[in-house]
Design an enzyme around this catalytic site. Structure first.
Site, PDB file in Angstrom:
ATOM      1  N   LYS A   3      11.770   5.782   5.567  1.00 10.60           N
ATOM      2  CA  LYS A   3      10.319   7.236   6.583  1.00 10.60           C
ATOM      3  C   LYS A   3      10.173   6.554   7.876  1.00 10.60           C
ATOM      4  O   LYS A   3      10.217   7.618   8.548  1.00 10.60           O
ATOM      5  CB  LYS A   3       8.829   5.997   5.712  1.00 10.60           C
ATOM      6  CG  LYS A   3       8.923   6.949   4.593  1.00 10.60           C
ATOM      7  CD  LYS A   3       7.494   5.782   3.947  1.00 10.60           C
ATOM      8  CE  LYS A   3       7.213   6.391   2.550  1.00 10.60           C
ATOM      9  NZ  LYS A   3       6.037   5.799   1.723  1.00 10.60           N
ATOM     10  N   GLN A  21       2.075   1.406   2.359  1.00  6.75           N
ATOM     11  CA  GLN A  21       3.122   1.569   1.541  1.00  6.75           C
ATOM     12  C   GLN A  21       2.588   0.870   0.477  1.00  6.75           C
ATOM     13  O   GLN A  21       2.115  -0.877   0.244  1.00  6.75           O
ATOM     14  CB  GLN A  21       4.512   0.680   2.105  1.00  6.75           C
ATOM     15  CG  GLN A  21       4.737   0.831   0.805  1.00  6.75           C
ATOM     16  CD  GLN A  21       5.899   2.141   0.867  1.00  6.75           C
ATOM     17  OE1 GLN A  21       5.880   2.857   1.595  1.00  6.75           O
ATOM     18  NE2 GLN A  21       6.859   1.714  -0.360  1.00  6.75           N
ATOM     19  N   ASP A  59      -1.335  10.291   3.046  1.00  2.00           N
ATOM     20  CA  ASP A  59      -1.008   9.951   2.077  1.00  2.00           C
ATOM     21  C   ASP A  59      -1.603  11.179   0.347  1.00  2.00           C
ATOM     22  O   ASP A  59      -1.344  11.152  -0.556  1.00  2.00           O
ATOM     23  CB  ASP A  59      -0.897   8.806   1.287  1.00  2.00           C
ATOM     24  CG  ASP A  59       0.610   8.742   1.141  1.00  2.00           C
ATOM     25  OD1 ASP A  59       1.951   9.312   1.019  1.00  2.00           O
ATOM     26  OD2 ASP A  59       1.268   6.888   0.625  1.00  2.00           O
TER      27      ASP A  59
END
Length: 290
Positions: free
Chosen positions: A57, A101, A124
């Site tokens: 990422k 994460q 997200d």
């Protein structure tokens, strides 16, 4: 012997195309806005798979011109410390997106933590506010993996409206939001899961089958309707006879590709699309700040 007939849905190529377009957009906007878009990725502990995803990422951010504000915490970090970090990032004018994460170490409550992220920085798409907007078909930040699936179908001009779509898996990360996105696109949606009976008869009814369970090789060719569109969201690490580990999906690619019309590979299908949608969400959030 039958050979592969399915055409490949190439997520890697589409992800590169999206990243190129975002990069051009950022180059044009940065002088006007006075700063690049910013993404903060928080990682706790030393899960090697998570570390690899976070590196990927951050590299993707660098490539398109998004500033990374990555923070890596030791496994034993307390919930309070992480909440304080998120509160500071919520108020940081340089940061447009915040991502935690997953999975987190067992002592941490991931739901409580994700709920601390300001909905407008929740790249997200997992905050209840953004989930609620999806349920109501309102504008908002959408979950990256399901949004990547929908974007890939769109790129290949695969019609969704009126089709029978089957989603295998009901996780909050993929299955549930994807079912909602398919409904929004006017598909007839069935969600099947580990407690469903007669899985094979359910999968054989699918014009579009999306596997998001996390069990390698679960879907075989005989479970498919001929000419189905097969999207494999599964990422399973397996170790082969020589001791090397590799990634395989939830779909048994060889048998499925003899029956399907289109299929996504693993790797190179939905994984790169998830990263592309994360970058796109960060830029979308950046645009709303000016």
């Amino acid at each position: 012997m039958e050979t592969q007939t399915a055409k490949i849905l190439d997520g890697k190529a589409l992800s590169a195309k999206i990243q190129q377009s975002l990069s051009a957009q950022i180059q044009e906007l940065q002088p006007k806005f006075g700063r690049p878009p910013g993404l903060a990725v928080l990682m706790v502990g030393d899960n090697p798979a998570s570390a690899a995803y976070v590196r990927g990422k951050e590299r993707a951010c660098e490539k398109v011109g998004i500033a990374s504000f990555g923070k890596h915490f030791p496994t034993q970090t307390s919930l309070a410390e992480l909440e304080d970090t998120i509160a500071a990032l919520n108020n940081d004018p340089q940061v447009d997106g915040i991502l935690v994460q997953l999975p987190l170490p067992e002592h941490l409550d991931s739901v409580k933590l994700l709920n601390q992220i300001a909905p407008e920085k929740d790249v997200d798409g997992l905050h209840p506010v953004n989930m609620g907007r999806l349920v109501r078909s309102e504008e908002g930040l959408r979950s990256c993996t399901p949004a990547g699936v929908m974007r890939l179908l769109e790129e290949y001009q695969i019609p969704v409206q009126g089709k029978q779509a089957v989603v295998l898996g009901r996780s909050i990360l993929v299955g549930k939001p994807l079912a909602l996105m398919l409904l929004e696109a006017n598909a007839t949606v069935t969600v099947a899961h580990s407690r469903s009976h007669e899985i094979k008869s359910i999968t054989q009814s699918a014009d579009i089958l999306i596997a998001a369970v996390g069990r390698n090789g679960l879907v075989t060719g005989e479970m498919l309707k001929p000419g189905a569109i097969v999207v494999d969201v599964g990422i399973n690490r397996v170790v082969d006879a020589s001791g090397k580990d590799r990634l395989i999906g939830d779909v048994h690619f060889e048998s499925a590709s003899k029956v399907a019309e289109y299929i996504t590979p693993v790797p190179g299908g939905i994984g790169p699309m998830t990263v592309a949608m994360l970058l796109q969400n960060t830029v979308k959030s950046y645009l709303t700040r000016f």
